[in-house]
Scaffold this motif. Structure first.
Motif: not given
Length: 324
Positions: A291-292, A294-296, A298-299, A302, A306
């Motif tokens: 999850y971490e 994936e968030e990275n 995304k940040q 961008p 996905k």
DNA sequence: CGTCTGGCCAAGACTTTAAC
DNA sequence: GTTAAAGTCTTGGCCAGACG
């Protein structure tokens, strides 16, 4: 070739039947050769009809043929032989056309071809003489009763009357001449290839035929039940098996193609998503860590879609880095 | 309407086959 | 062989449909 046989007081037979055209079509050629060798007295189809008699379906009417006890005489045999030659000479052998095995000719024209069109002398009523071809008509009736030809007397609903006779030869004619159905099929198919090579367009031809029938009610308004059944039968016996083979080929090649496509996705195993999943299992990566990552992404990235391959590739590299 | 054509068919002539 | 019977063909009447 004496057309007139003068004997005594009265004439029994004016014309000796003979058919002299040279067949060029390979199917007609084969058939004519077989007919010349054929012993009509031994033809089981003809004999069965001869001794049993029967009712011939003409499509919209019937023809009753009386049974006979004695064997066929040579006069009729000659007429049959020459008429049959003319029939197979004139028949259509185009397998996908509506007129497969049809002889597009009047009985009169056929009779003329075999020297059986007799014109009697002029009388008060018939100042130019009277044409007669009963022998050919009767020979055709014998053939029809034997099932070697199919006669169809058209009935025009619009005009409320019968039209000229249509004539087809049947597969039994080939059989009775000792010709294997496979042989016929082969010949017909090679004929078809030949036609296609020469630019014969079946659909176009059928369309033209249809238009002509529509424009000229005298030709044909609709097929009788028996004619439809006959055409369906010909389709089954001479067309469909090849269609099925074609279809099968198409389907199997399609299946192969599909399998190949699926295989190309699976086989390399280098699908980034799969690689990533395997890596997660292998390294025992906890879900929160995934999850971490994936968030990275995304940040920091961008613009990466996905679940797309680049996305997973990026995930993989990040995962590897975090486990170094 | 008259005339012509052609399909159907039966009588008669003739040929061929079957029976004797 | 001879004779009887059946098959085929021509003739021509009848009749329906085409055509002017």
């Amino acid at each position: 070739m004496s057309d007139t046989a003068i004997t005594g007081r009265s004439v029994h037979r004016h014309l000796t039947p003979h058919f002299d055209f040279k067949a060029k079509n390979p199917i007609a050629k084969l058939l004519v050769a077989r007919i010349e060798m054929h012993d009509f007295k031994l033809n089981t189809f003809l004999n069965k009809a001869r001794y049993a008699g029967g009712i011939v379906n003409l499509g919209f009417s019937n023809l009753v043929l009386a049974a006979r006890t004695n064997r066929m005489r040579i006069e009729r045999e000659q007429t049959l032989r020459e008429t049959m030659k003319a029939l197979v000479y004139c028949a259509s052998y185009k397998p996908y056309s509506d007129s497969l095995f049809e002889i597009k000719m009047s009985i009169k024209a056929l009779a003329k071809m075999v020297n059986q069109l007799h014109i009697s002398g002029p009388t008060a009523k018939y100042r130019h003489g009277r044409e007669n071809y009963n022998p050919v008509i009767n020979a055709l009736k014998d053939l029809a009763a034997a099932g070697l030809v199919m006669l169809q007397q058209n009935y025009s609903v619009k005009l409320k009357r019968y039209q000229s006779m249509r004539i087809f030869i049947t597969p039994e004619l080939f059989t009775s001449l000792g010709i294997n159905k496979k042989t016929v099929k082969k010949l017909i198919n090679s004929q078809n290839k030949h036609d296609i090579k020469n630019g014969f367009d079946v659909n176009k031809s059928n369309r033209i035929e249809h238009l002509r029938a529509q424009n000229n009610a005298a030709i044909q308004e609709h097929d009788s039940h028996s004619l439809k059944a006959f055409k369906a039968r010909l389709k089954n016996e001479f067309n469909v098996p090849d269609d099925i083979r074609e279809m099968k080929e198409k389907v199997t090649s399609l299946i192969k193609k599909k399998q190949k496509e699926v295989g190309s996705e699976q086989k390399p195993g280098a699908n980034p998503q799969q690689v990533f999943n395997r890596l997660v299992v292998k390294l025992n990566v906890p879900a929160f860590k995934v999850y971490e990552l994936e968030e990275n992404i995304k940040q920091e990235h961008p613009y990466i879609e996905k679940a797309s391959p680049p996305y997973y590739e990026l995930l993989i590299t990040l995962l590897k880095e975090s486990h170094l």
